[in-house]
Design a protein around this motif. Sequence first.
Motif, mmCIF file in Angstrom:
data_model
loop_
_atom_site.group_PDB
_atom_site.id
_atom_site.type_symbol
_atom_site.label_atom_id
_atom_site.label_comp_id
_atom_site.label_asym_id
_atom_site.label_seq_id
_atom_site.Cartn_x
_atom_site.Cartn_y
_atom_site.Cartn_z
ATOM 1 N N GLY A 1 0.813 -1.211 0.000
ATOM 2 C CA GLY A 1 0.000 0.000 0.000
ATOM 3 C C GLY A 1 0.839 1.249 0.000
ATOM 4 N N ARG A 2 2.020 1.165 -0.620
ATOM 5 C CA ARG A 2 2.974 2.266 -0.596
ATOM 6 C C ARG A 2 3.008 2.995 -1.935
ATOM 7 N NH1 ARG A 2 5.171 6.324 1.987
ATOM 8 N NH2 ARG A 2 7.453 6.516 1.883
ATOM 9 N N SER A 3 2.734 4.302 -1.907
ATOM 10 C CA SER A 3 2.847 5.139 -3.094
ATOM 11 C C SER A 3 4.161 5.898 -2.998
ATOM 12 C CB SER A 3 1.673 6.121 -3.168
ATOM 13 O OG SER A 3 1.811 6.974 -4.274
ATOM 14 N N LEU A 4 5.086 5.585 -3.897
ATOM 15 C CA LEU A 4 6.432 6.136 -3.832
ATOM 16 C C LEU A 4 6.625 7.159 -4.935
ATOM 17 C CD1 LEU A 4 9.137 5.786 -2.297
ATOM 18 C CD2 LEU A 4 9.803 4.158 -4.080
ATOM 19 N N SER A 5 6.984 8.374 -4.573
ATOM 20 C CA SER A 5 7.237 9.418 -5.559
ATOM 21 C C SER A 5 8.729 9.676 -5.662
ATOM 22 C CB SER A 5 6.499 10.710 -5.196
ATOM 23 O OG SER A 5 6.942 11.208 -3.947
ATOM 24 N N VAL A 6 9.180 9.974 -6.875
ATOM 25 C CA VAL A 6 10.593 10.243 -7.114
ATOM 26 C C VAL A 6 10.818 11.751 -7.065
ATOM 27 C CG1 VAL A 6 12.505 9.996 -8.740
ATOM 28 C CG2 VAL A 6 10.782 8.177 -8.546
ATOM 29 N N PRO A 7 11.714 12.232 -6.199
ATOM 30 C CA PRO A 7 11.935 13.683 -6.093
ATOM 31 C C PRO A 7 12.669 14.224 -7.313
ATOM 32 C CG PRO A 7 13.510 12.505 -4.723
ATOM 33 C CD PRO A 7 12.559 11.466 -5.268
ATOM 34 N N THR A 8 12.516 15.509 -7.544
ATOM 35 C CA THR A 8 13.265 16.176 -8.612
ATOM 36 C C THR A 8 14.453 16.909 -7.992
ATOM 37 O OG1 THR A 8 11.847 18.138 -8.429
ATOM 38 C CG2 THR A 8 11.234 16.468 -10.061
#
Length: 274
Positions: free
Chosen positions: A123-130
Amino acid sequence: MFSKEVRQILPVIISPITDPLSHDVFDAGFLYFGQELQLTKSMILHKQIALMHDGYDAIYAVSPCVRLEKDTTTSRHLLEFSQVDFEFKDYSKEDVMHFMEELIVHVFSFVKDECKYELTELGRSLSVPTTPFKVFDKDEVEEKLGIDYEKLLSEQEKHSFLIISHEREFYDKEDPVKPGKYLNYDLVYPEGFGEALSGGEREHEHEQILKRMKRLGMDLEKYSSFVHLAERGILPKTAGAGFGVERLVRYLTGAKHIKDVVLFPKVPGEKVVL
């Protein structure tokens, strides 16, 4: 590390010298044939010494670390953990910060692409930083937010960020242009996960090392082998950092406590079973 030509070295686990740390922990030293030895708290001093070698310009080690922490209130400390320690010869603070940003983006992107099923199950939503990451000055945010500035910023920010200029161990270089400011940095995860990595440019000049150690009230005799290298003028100018593997996995998976990502966790204040 491979693509950036950073050479892997084997970790040092037992030594007469190790990271003194800027916070108090229980002693992990022991006597062996009359010599006082320490379990490694981090490889910071050994990394700088390793880069004395002419053939080494960039190194890293996956190092077991033992820190007998006294703080039992956090969810991100372990008594033993693995740290990826890396160091570069003739790098500046900005060089290492840029490297760290690239490293985080690479790891997050890889996990997001290759571990879709596992992230969904968790249930993990992982976003990639800029890049570049946000940078905060420690003195400025502490004045604004108080002593819990790191915790508050971590809870507020949506992406990983950097906090610079902490006053801590003798080996983190003091800014020669701005006394009282330091050429170091912490990488902090968002969502309240807290500190991920710390590092800085290193002191390498003998007189400055003595000045810093005396200011901190350190026992110079315990670090005589390191001080002697500085006295001979052969310690290189380096910069680097280290990040905890378990803290990284905890953030990637969204685990509530760091013990949830370790097979045999040893948590400050809890009974050690295995």
